[in-house]
Design an enzyme around this catalytic site. Structure first.
Site, PDB file in Angstrom:
ATOM      1  CE  LYS A 112      -7.697  -5.729   2.790  1.00 45.59           C
ATOM      2  NZ  LYS A 112      -5.950  -5.424   3.098  1.00 45.59           N
TER       3      LYS A 112
HETATM    4  C1  LIG Z   1      -4.589  -4.879   2.660  1.00 47.85           C
HETATM    5  C2  LIG Z   1      -3.953  -4.048   2.498  1.00 47.85           C
HETATM    6  C3  LIG Z   1      -2.950  -3.684   1.455  1.00 47.85           C
HETATM    7  C4  LIG Z   1      -3.468  -4.127  -0.503  1.00 47.85           C
HETATM    8  O1  LIG Z   1      -4.610  -3.681  -0.901  1.00 47.85           O
HETATM    9  P1  LIG Z   1      -4.906  -3.835  -2.092  1.00 47.85           P
HETATM   10  O2  LIG Z   1      -6.062  -3.828  -1.995  1.00 47.85           O
HETATM   11  O3  LIG Z   1      -5.327  -5.556  -1.758  1.00 47.85           O
HETATM   12  O4  LIG Z   1      -4.267  -4.238  -2.620  1.00 47.85           O
HETATM   13  C5  LIG Z   1      -2.282  -3.101   1.464  1.00 47.85           C
HETATM   14  N1  LIG Z   1      -1.684  -2.534   3.339  1.00 47.85           N
HETATM   15  C6  LIG Z   1      -2.668  -3.046   4.181  1.00 47.85           C
HETATM   16  C7  LIG Z   1      -2.470  -2.770   5.296  1.00 47.85           C
HETATM   17  C8  LIG Z   1      -3.214  -3.928   3.701  1.00 47.85           C
HETATM   18  O5  LIG Z   1      -4.402  -4.420   4.377  1.00 47.85           O
END
Ligand SMILES: *Cc1c(COP(=O)(O)O)cnc(C)c1O
Length: 466
Positions: A112
């Site tokens: 993120k």
């Molecule tokens: C947010 C997240 C996901 C999922 O990603 P999306 O874009 O919501 O599909 C997968 N793995 C981790 C570690 C995350 O923080």
């Protein structure tokens, strides 16, 4: 570039407007009016660029009218300069067919950061032009909160209020939020679950007493700018593995369908992608939708991959809209049906369109532990439980051996040390750059799970509209 809502009734906005708005006023999500497209020669010419330059090239068509190439490049250099690896998203080989794309070298150790580090700078840039203030209100079950806080801490014209369910996030996740002492950061631990926190945030977006006084903004992946930033690493990885001459497949640990939708966008822009594999844990609404056409919500089961413990995937709406002829009226109708009955059937156009690029797989607890063990014992790599869902799905995909499959490594294993240690006997260590996390002072308000208490707290601390 203009942005239109998937539900057809909100006004079109430019990139700056769509970034600050987050959700469209008709309840839909913003998408670009059309997909920009690169020729094979243009893609080939991107090979070998430093990440920040590649990012500016790939994103330029989406920001035209709001940012120049030079300004965008300043922002990508600043955002990606904070990563601990010079190639930003390094690719690691596991075996002849499998690769990991490490997306966790940012400040808070999950993918993120790649989007939120840029989003923080975009907010500051666009708010500086209008003189407005932005009050970000969000709820987090872990990774989004810390990445968003890190991205806006100390920035001008932005306050952030992040709610988390008290006692239900990991120690690492909590400390990554509460040890940020910048005056514009407000952590709130509420008595209640993540769903309670989320419901209070949604209520605040619809509370005219609050929206009349404050510009309330969103940092979750309904914000288009986040998806746009994630398109870049699909290009980066594919170019290293021989694109555009060779097609590459990606396996993506999926929750809200943001990350894998960015892969779909890369394909629409001309990047040759063999397959996008949607990997879920036992919270498998997307696996069911893609394999049977039935998108119906059930209850959330907690797993060791909590960032994928989701039963409604907001960004799926963007895909369904694009696959069904971009008909906002029909999409609004389909989503209204889902909101009332918690279930909907994909149309034939949506099912067939999705099947031409996507496949899916669901990993249960044993599959996840097995993938963590395989990566450690056969390849000497420790992977986190989210990444493990992706690697499991990649290994059972049945794609021919000559197709390289890149699994997105979405979190650093040390963010989820217990699950990794149980599977391998090895305890992953936090990188030294966050090593003193457990010594730092924490700052957090403890509030009851009561909307008025939260709204009063926000109103007492936020900076009103400019
Ligand atoms: C947010 C997240 C996901 C999922 O990603 P999306 O874009 O919501 O599909 C997968 N793995 C981790 C570690 C995350 O923080």
């Amino acid at each position: 570039m203009d942005y239109i809502s998937t539900r057809g009734a909100a006004p079109a906005l430019d990139f700056a407007g769509a970034t600050l708005a987050g959700l469209a006023s008709d309840g839909g999500l913003y998408v670009p009016r059309e997909w920009p497209r690169f020729s094979a020669a243009e893609i080939a010419a991107m090979a070998g660029l430093p990440y920040a330059e590649l990012a500016a090239k790939v994103m330029l068509p989406f920001v035209e009218g709001s940012l120049t190439y030079e300004r965008l490049l300043d922002l990508t250099r600043e955002a990606y300069g904070r990563f601990s690896h010079t190639s930003v998203t390094p690719l690691v080989q596991l075996d002849q067919q499998h690769w990991l794309l490490e997306l966790f070298h940012g400040p808070t150790l999950a993918f993120k950061d790649v989007a939120l580090q840029l989003l923080g700078l975009l907010f500051e840039e666009f708010l500086g032009r209008t003189g407005e203030n932005l009050t970000i209100v969000g709820a987090t079950s872990g990774d989004t909160g810390s990445a968003a806080i890190d991205a806006v801490a100390g920035r001008d014209r932005v306050d952030i209020f992040m709610l988390h369910p008290k006692g239900r996030v990991s120690d690492v996740q909590r400390r990554q939020m509460t040890t940020v002492l910048a005056p514009n950061v407000y952590n709130i631990a509420i008595d209640g679950s993540f769903d309670d926190a989320q419901a209070m945030v949604k209520r605040m977006f619809n509370d005219t007493a609050m929206t009349g006084r404050f510009n309330i903004g969103a940092v979750n992946s309904i914000n288009w700018a986040r998806l746009m930033a994630q398109v870049v690493y699909y290009f980066a990885a594919a170019l290293q593995l021989g694109a555009p001459a060779r097609k590459v497949a990606f396996s993506v640990p999926t929750g809200n369908f943001g990350d894998v939708f960015a892969g779909y966008v890369a394909a629409q822009m001309g990047l040759p992608i063999e397959r996008l594999i949607v990997a879920t844990n036992v919270n498998d609404i997307l696996h069911r939708a893609l394999s049977t056409g039935d998108y119906s919500q059930s209850t959330v089961t907690p797993t060791v991959a909590p960032s994928m413990d989701i039963q409604v995937s907001s960004n799926f709406e963007r895909l369904l809209f694009d696959l069904a002829g971009r008909d906002g009226v029909a999409m609004a109708e389909q989503m209204r049906g889902f909101e009332t009955t918690k279930s909907m059937q994909l149309t034939n156009a949506q099912r067939e369109g999705a099947a031409s690029l996507f496949t899916s797989a669901r990993a249960d607890a044993g599959d996840m532990a097995g993938a963590i063990r395989w990566a450690w014992e056969k390849c000497g790599e420790l992977i986190d439980p989210h990444t493990a869902c992706g690697l499991y799905a990649a290994r059972v995909s049945g794609l021919p051996a000559q197709v390289p499959i890149v699994t997105l490594a979405t979190a650093h294993p040390a963010k989820f040390p217990e699950a990794v240690e149980r599977a391998t006997g090895q305890r992953p260590h936090l990188p030294s750059r966050v090593g003193d996390l457990f010594e730092r002072e924490e700052k957090c308000a403890d509030l009851p799970g009561d909307y008025d208490a939260i709204a009063d707290y926000v109103a007492a601390n936020a900076v009103p509209k400019g």
